[in-house]
Design a protein around this motif. Structure first.
Motif, PDB file in Angstrom:
ATOM      1  N   GLY A   1      12.537   1.226  -5.827  1.00  0.00           N
ATOM      2  CA  GLY A   1      11.492   0.936  -6.804  1.00  0.00           C
ATOM      3  C   GLY A   1      10.249   0.317  -6.191  1.00  0.00           C
ATOM      4  N   ASN A   2      10.407  -0.755  -5.406  1.00  0.00           N
ATOM      5  CA  ASN A   2       9.261  -1.399  -4.766  1.00  0.00           C
ATOM      6  C   ASN A   2       9.757  -2.225  -3.581  1.00  0.00           C
ATOM      7  OD1 ASN A   2      10.141  -4.032  -5.748  1.00  0.00           O
ATOM      8  ND2 ASN A   2       9.286  -3.429  -7.739  1.00  0.00           N
ATOM      9  N   LYS A   3       8.801  -2.832  -2.906  1.00  0.00           N
ATOM     10  CA  LYS A   3       9.134  -3.565  -1.679  1.00  0.00           C
ATOM     11  C   LYS A   3      10.013  -4.776  -1.959  1.00  0.00           C
ATOM     12  CE  LYS A   3       5.895  -5.889   0.534  1.00  0.00           C
ATOM     13  NZ  LYS A   3       4.724  -6.167   1.406  1.00  0.00           N
ATOM     14  N   TYR A   4       9.792  -5.459  -3.082  1.00  0.00           N
ATOM     15  CA  TYR A   4      10.566  -6.666  -3.357  1.00  0.00           C
ATOM     16  C   TYR A   4      12.005  -6.342  -3.741  1.00  0.00           C
ATOM     17  CZ  TYR A   4       6.297  -9.336  -2.959  1.00  0.00           C
ATOM     18  OH  TYR A   4       5.161  -9.920  -2.469  1.00  0.00           O
ATOM     19  N   ARG A   5      12.214  -5.186  -4.381  1.00  0.00           N
ATOM     20  CA  ARG A   5      13.584  -4.750  -4.636  1.00  0.00           C
ATOM     21  C   ARG A   5      14.275  -4.389  -3.319  1.00  0.00           C
ATOM     22  NH1 ARG A   5      16.073  -6.115  -8.987  1.00  0.00           N
ATOM     23  NH2 ARG A   5      17.459  -4.307  -8.719  1.00  0.00           N
TER      24      ARG A   5
ATOM     25  N   PHE B   1      10.943   4.630  -2.791  1.00  0.00           N
ATOM     26  CA  PHE B   1      10.706   4.206  -4.176  1.00  0.00           C
ATOM     27  C   PHE B   1      11.835   4.676  -5.099  1.00  0.00           C
ATOM     28  CE2 PHE B   1       6.026   4.323  -2.919  1.00  0.00           C
ATOM     29  CZ  PHE B   1       5.968   2.950  -2.750  1.00  0.00           C
TER      30      PHE B   1
ATOM     31  N   THR C   1       4.588  -2.773   5.146  1.00  0.00           N
ATOM     32  CA  THR C   1       4.315  -1.845   4.054  1.00  0.00           C
ATOM     33  C   THR C   1       5.525  -0.945   3.806  1.00  0.00           C
ATOM     34  OG1 THR C   1       3.410  -0.152   5.528  1.00  0.00           O
ATOM     35  CG2 THR C   1       1.876  -1.819   4.676  1.00  0.00           C
ATOM     36  N   THR C   2       5.599  -0.411   2.604  1.00  0.00           N
ATOM     37  CA  THR C   2       6.695   0.512   2.291  1.00  0.00           C
ATOM     38  C   THR C   2       6.576   1.793   3.125  1.00  0.00           C
ATOM     39  OG1 THR C   2       5.374   1.310   0.417  1.00  0.00           O
ATOM     40  CG2 THR C   2       7.074  -0.346  -0.042  1.00  0.00           C
ATOM     41  N   LYS C   3       5.353   2.150   3.437  1.00  0.00           N
ATOM     42  CA  LYS C   3       5.141   3.345   4.265  1.00  0.00           C
ATOM     43  C   LYS C   3       5.741   3.137   5.646  1.00  0.00           C
ATOM     44  CE  LYS C   3       1.555   6.419   6.097  1.00  0.00           C
ATOM     45  NZ  LYS C   3       0.088   6.685   6.194  1.00  0.00           N
TER      46      LYS C   3
ATOM     47  N   GLU D   1       8.107   8.150   1.815  1.00  0.00           N
ATOM     48  CA  GLU D   1       7.931   6.951   0.998  1.00  0.00           C
ATOM     49  C   GLU D   1       8.477   7.137  -0.412  1.00  0.00           C
ATOM     50  OE1 GLU D   1       4.406   3.567   0.450  1.00  0.00           O
ATOM     51  OE2 GLU D   1       3.888   5.621   1.029  1.00  0.00           O
TER      52      GLU D   1
ATOM     53  N   TYR E   1       7.771 -13.931  -5.087  1.00  0.00           N
ATOM     54  CA  TYR E   1       8.880 -13.003  -5.267  1.00  0.00           C
ATOM     55  C   TYR E   1       9.368 -13.028  -6.717  1.00  0.00           C
ATOM     56  CZ  TYR E   1       9.263 -13.298  -0.139  1.00  0.00           C
ATOM     57  OH  TYR E   1       9.014 -13.290   1.204  1.00  0.00           O
TER      58      TYR E   1
END
Length: 411
Positions: A49-53, A45, A29-31, A41, A114
């Motif tokens: 921006g997000n986890k895939y970036r 971001f 998780t991003t957290k 967190e 992805y």
């Protein structure tokens, strides 16, 4: 002096790489990444921006593939033979994959989810890694005097696909063991790539699927008088037969390459008629206008262009059978046999279709082309062409002796 503190981005990338390796991409998780990097967190971001970036940054910024492969190759390259190189590389690759099974399974199983830029980055990273390994493998193959119809990059790609498949099955399944020990699998893998997928004695089957010792080919080119007779017979037989002989002797193609030619592969330039070869080693080859001392047309008007202009069908293939279908190898051999009826080589045997290519190679060498350029045009390895170079030197010596004999000796 105190160690400089890493930037926030660098800490997030490092934390993400560690967690992706420990848990896989989906379960991370991003957290968790933010906590591991000791930031909140929102900061993650704001930066990615997000986890895939973030995953994209891990792939691009950490150069994970390049670092991994450089380390593997440096260890494997210390080996003395291709077999030892392959064994060491495969063994170290599996050990590396086993250190991060969740990350590997995530990349393999979840990459379809992805974004496109992530998949492009994965593809670029793998391609660069494969090229790096292929360079070392090419050197090892040349050093040991081996040859293969597959390029080093193709060999490395196949090797990595097999290793990845083995790892995924072994790490994901229970009770599926074709090999008792990993060492047995590695030994089988090396045997596969060195000796091919079959134990058939057929030279064709072996050469198309394995790395093999380069044996001196029986470089028996055909004399100019015989080639001239063959061209005359082909001209009398038909336009397709004339075009076929012209392509074989004028471009030095193998029978398989000639059979896979299509109309669009013949490109007429102001000074050359060029063939695009897409079978085997992809390349372009000009068709010679002069063959064994005789001129057969020009770039725009020659046996091949005349045959194509005479065609009334819409088939893509250049060479077709009586039913209008693509010509097969058996039909090609039958056509050659009919054209060479009553023709014998100086060895007292009927000319073989493979001798057209040998004749072209030796003629090109006698005209002055160097081995590297001939390798590019023919798609053959330099090591193999050296045998033709020796035959070309022998013929040049005979011609030089003949010229000396024709000079008037001084009284």
């Amino acid at each position: 002096m105190s160690t400089p503190r890493k930037s926030t981005k660098a800490r997030l990338i490092e934390a993400a790489l560690d967690l992706f390796a420990e848990r896989g991409v989906t379960e991370t998780t991003t957290k968790a990444v933010a906590e591991r990097a000791q930031v909140n967190e929102v900061t993650l971001f704001r930066n990615f921006g997000n986890k895939y970036r973030l995953l994209l940054a891990v792939i691009e910024d950490s150069a994970v593939f390049a670092k991994l492969v450089h380390a593997l190759v440096e260890q494997a390259n210390a080996k003395d033979s291709v077999a030892e190189f392959l064994q060491e590389y495969a063994q170290k690759s599996l050990l590396t994959l086993e250190k991060a099974p969740d990350l590997v399974r995530s990349i393999v199983g979840e990459s379809g989810n992805y974004p496109i830029e992530n998949r492009l980055a994965l593809g670029k990273g793998l391609s660069e890694a494969n090229r790096y390994v292929a360079e070392y493998l090419e050197e090892a193959i040349a050093k040991e005097g081996l040859d293969s119809s597959l390029t080093p990059e193709q060999i490395v790609n196949l090797l990595n696909f097999v290793l990845m498949g083995y790892f995924v099955v072994q790490s994901s399944c229970e009770g599926y063991n074709l090999w008792d020990e990993e060492d047995d699998f590695l030994a089988s893998l090396v045997t596969l790539f060195l000796h091919g997928f079959t134990t058939s004695a057929s030279a064709l089957e072996v050469s198309e699927t394995s790395i093999v010792k380069v044996e001196p080919p029986e470089a028996v080119d055909l004399p100019a008088s015989l080639v001239r007779s063959l061209f005359r017979q082909a001209r009398k037989t038909g336009r397709q037969e004339f075009a076929l002989v012209y392509v074989l002797f004028g471009a030095g193609l193998s029978p398989e390459e000639a059979l896979r030619l299509e109309r669009s592969h013949s490109v007429v330039e102001p000074q050359q008629n060029i063939l695009q070869i897409n079978y085997g080693k992809v390349r372009q080859v000009p068709i010679n206008h002069w063959i064994m001392g005789y001129r057969y047309g020009s770039s725009s008007i020659n046996p091949l262009t005349q045959w194509l202009k005479s065609r009334k069908d819409n088939r893509a293939e250049i060479f077709i059978d009586d039913a209008g279908e693509a010509m097969t190898r058996v039909e090609l051999e039958n056509t050659w046999q009919k054209l060479t009826t009553d023709l014998l080589t100086p060895q007292g045997e009927p000319p073989a279709i493979e001798q057209a290519r040998q004749t072209w190679c030796i003629e090109m060498l006698m005209r002055g082309i160097d081995l590297e350029d001939l390798s590019i045009l023919s798609g053959m390895e330099i090591q193999q062409l050296k045998y033709y170079a020796q035959k070309a030197r022998n013929k040049s010596a005979l011609e030089a002796a003949a010229r000396l004999d024709q000079k008037k000796s001084k009284p």
